[in-house]
Write a protein that holds these residues in place. Structure first.
Motif, PDB file in Angstrom:
ATOM      1  N   THR A  23     -43.760 -30.450  44.973  1.00 23.13           N
ATOM      2  CA  THR A  23     -44.751 -31.481  45.261  1.00 23.13           C
ATOM      3  C   THR A  23     -46.039 -31.121  44.544  1.00 23.13           C
ATOM      4  N   VAL A  24     -46.608 -32.089  43.840  1.00 19.52           N
ATOM      5  CA  VAL A  24     -47.869 -31.905  43.134  1.00 19.52           C
ATOM      6  C   VAL A  24     -48.858 -32.883  43.733  1.00 19.52           C
ATOM      7  N   ILE A  25     -50.018 -32.392  44.141  1.00 21.97           N
ATOM      8  CA  ILE A  25     -51.036 -33.237  44.763  1.00 21.97           C
ATOM      9  C   ILE A  25     -52.168 -33.459  43.770  1.00 21.97           C
ATOM     10  N   ASP A  26     -52.491 -34.724  43.541  1.00 19.97           N
ATOM     11  CA  ASP A  26     -53.608 -35.098  42.682  1.00 19.97           C
ATOM     12  C   ASP A  26     -54.750 -35.534  43.586  1.00 19.97           C
ATOM     13  N   ALA A  27     -55.750 -34.710  43.698  1.00 21.10           N
ATOM     14  CA  ALA A  27     -56.851 -34.967  44.634  1.00 21.10           C
ATOM     15  C   ALA A  27     -57.703 -36.166  44.236  1.00 21.10           C
ATOM     16  N   ASN A  28     -57.538 -36.661  43.028  1.00 18.46           N
ATOM     17  CA  ASN A  28     -58.399 -37.733  42.549  1.00 18.46           C
ATOM     18  C   ASN A  28     -58.058 -39.108  43.102  1.00 18.46           C
ATOM     19  N   ASP A  29     -56.779 -39.358  43.402  1.00 17.76           N
ATOM     20  CA  ASP A  29     -56.435 -40.731  43.760  1.00 17.76           C
ATOM     21  C   ASP A  29     -55.698 -40.894  45.085  1.00 17.76           C
ATOM     22  N   GLY A  30     -55.529 -39.829  45.863  1.00 15.41           N
ATOM     23  CA  GLY A  30     -54.899 -39.947  47.160  1.00 15.41           C
ATOM     24  C   GLY A  30     -53.392 -40.037  47.125  1.00 15.41           C
ATOM     25  N   TYR A  31     -52.771 -39.762  45.971  1.00 15.08           N
ATOM     26  CA  TYR A  31     -51.328 -39.779  45.849  1.00 15.08           C
ATOM     27  C   TYR A  31     -50.820 -38.388  45.490  1.00 15.08           C
ATOM     28  N   SER A  32     -49.577 -38.131  45.863  1.00 12.63           N
ATOM     29  CA  SER A  32     -48.889 -36.913  45.473  1.00 12.63           C
ATOM     30  C   SER A  32     -47.642 -37.313  44.702  1.00 12.63           C
ATOM     31  N   TRP A  33     -47.100 -36.380  43.977  1.00  9.03           N
ATOM     32  CA  TRP A  33     -45.840 -36.591  43.272  1.00  9.03           C
ATOM     33  C   TRP A  33     -44.856 -35.574  43.806  1.00  9.03           C
ATOM     34  N   THR A  34     -43.654 -36.012  44.059  1.00 10.04           N
ATOM     35  CA  THR A  34     -42.617 -35.101  44.501  1.00 10.04           C
ATOM     36  C   THR A  34     -41.414 -35.262  43.578  1.00 10.04           C
ATOM     37  N   GLY A  35     -40.768 -34.137  43.294  1.00 13.90           N
ATOM     38  CA  GLY A  35     -39.626 -34.207  42.396  1.00 13.90           C
ATOM     39  C   GLY A  35     -38.608 -33.134  42.704  1.00 13.90           C
TER      40      GLY A  35
END
Length: 75
Positions: A23-35
């Protein structure tokens, strides 16, 4: 030889546990990516930025990331 088989089995189990999900969290837009089994995140993101014109919130960008094994989730 008998000692190396259990060690090899433990190593394989450990690698499976480490590669299961990211899981990668991008603090800029309130979304995370999971793979799970996804391409490396930075390379996938950079390629999708180039292919879609950099609009990370666009449907095209999200689809591109999905093709590379990444799913966008709301934090």
């Amino acid at each position: 030889m008998k000692r190396s088989i259990p060690l090899a089995a433990l190593s394989a189990i450990a690698m499976l546990g480490l590669s299961a999900c990211v899981t990668v969290i991008d603090a800029n837009d309130g979304y995370s990516w999971t793979g799970e089994g996804a391409q490396p995140f930075d390379g996938a993101r950079d390629d999708c930025r180039a292919r879609t014109g950099g609009g990370e919130g666009s449907t095209a960008f999200v689809r591109c990331m999905d093709d590379k094994g990444w799913t966008r989730v709301r934090d």
